[in-house]
Design a protein around this motif. Structure first.
Motif, PDB file in Angstrom:
ATOM      1  N   ALA A   1      49.797  55.219  38.296  1.00 14.16           N
ATOM      2  CA  ALA A   1      50.594  54.722  36.871  1.00 14.16           C
ATOM      3  C   ALA A   1      51.247  52.319  37.152  1.00 14.16           C
ATOM      4  O   ALA A   1      50.841  52.213  36.035  1.00 14.16           O
ATOM      5  N   ALA A   2      50.580  52.566  38.549  1.00 12.45           N
ATOM      6  CA  ALA A   2      51.232  50.496  39.048  1.00 12.45           C
ATOM      7  C   ALA A   2      49.481  50.197  38.826  1.00 12.45           C
ATOM      8  O   ALA A   2      49.801  49.444  38.098  1.00 12.45           O
ATOM      9  N   ALA A   3      48.584  51.328  39.189  1.00  9.76           N
ATOM     10  CA  ALA A   3      47.300  50.718  38.885  1.00  9.76           C
ATOM     11  C   ALA A   3      47.365  50.857  37.149  1.00  9.76           C
ATOM     12  O   ALA A   3      46.041  49.889  37.039  1.00  9.76           O
ATOM     13  N   ARG A   4      47.290  51.594  37.009  1.00  9.63           N
ATOM     14  CA  ARG A   4      47.088  51.684  35.467  1.00  9.63           C
ATOM     15  C   ARG A   4      47.340  50.480  34.695  1.00  9.63           C
ATOM     16  O   ARG A   4      47.252  49.599  33.654  1.00  9.63           O
ATOM     17  N   GLY A   5      48.813  50.369  34.860  1.00  5.97           N
ATOM     18  CA  GLY A   5      49.252  49.681  33.489  1.00  5.97           C
ATOM     19  C   GLY A   5      48.809  48.297  34.181  1.00  5.97           C
ATOM     20  O   GLY A   5      48.690  47.150  33.557  1.00  5.97           O
TER      21      GLY A   5
ATOM     22  N   VAL B   1      47.358  45.597  31.127  1.00  4.17           N
ATOM     23  CA  VAL B   1      47.683  44.381  31.125  1.00  4.17           C
ATOM     24  C   VAL B   1      46.003  42.902  31.839  1.00  4.17           C
ATOM     25  O   VAL B   1      46.220  41.954  31.181  1.00  4.17           O
ATOM     26  N   ARG B   2      45.517  43.270  32.339  1.00  2.00           N
ATOM     27  CA  ARG B   2      43.889  42.721  32.790  1.00  2.00           C
ATOM     28  C   ARG B   2      43.311  42.558  32.101  1.00  2.00           C
ATOM     29  O   ARG B   2      43.058  41.312  30.839  1.00  2.00           O
ATOM     30  N   HIS B   3      43.048  43.943  31.245  1.00  2.00           N
ATOM     31  CA  HIS B   3      42.006  44.204  29.777  1.00  2.00           C
ATOM     32  C   HIS B   3      42.431  42.944  28.902  1.00  2.00           C
ATOM     33  O   HIS B   3      42.401  42.549  27.968  1.00  2.00           O
ATOM     34  N   ARG B   4      43.789  43.687  28.043  1.00  2.00           N
ATOM     35  CA  ARG B   4      45.474  42.893  27.790  1.00  2.00           C
ATOM     36  C   ARG B   4      44.526  40.676  27.464  1.00  2.00           C
ATOM     37  O   ARG B   4      44.414  40.525  26.644  1.00  2.00           O
TER      38      ARG B   4
END
Length: 80
Positions: A27-31, A35-38
């Protein structure tokens, strides 16, 4: 209490399901990925806006649309 409230209370009081062992890091990696994509999308939008403003400034500097158009009225004809 309504029937739905009773069902929710029973669900919350009952045994909780076990959490998969790698759930928190995943979940942390996905978050972090979200954030990086945003951030990349925001940067792309800002750069696109900056390029549009620069193009507008260049166009305005070259064409001078605020200047009055040249007069096309001919002087009155001379009568001899």
């Amino acid at each position: 209490m309504t029937r739905k409230e009773d069902q929710v209370r029973r669900m919350l009081e009952g045994p909780h399901p076990r959490v998969p062992p790698g759930l928190a890091p995943a979940a942390a990696a996905r978050g972090a990925r979200i954030v990086r994509h945003r951030r990349v999308r925001r940067l792309a939008a800002v750069l696109t806006l900056a390029a549009a403003v620069a193009a507008l400034a260049v166009w305005l500097a070259l064409t001078g649309p605020w200047a009055a158009p040249p007069s096309v009225v001919a002087p009155p004809p001379r009568v001899f």
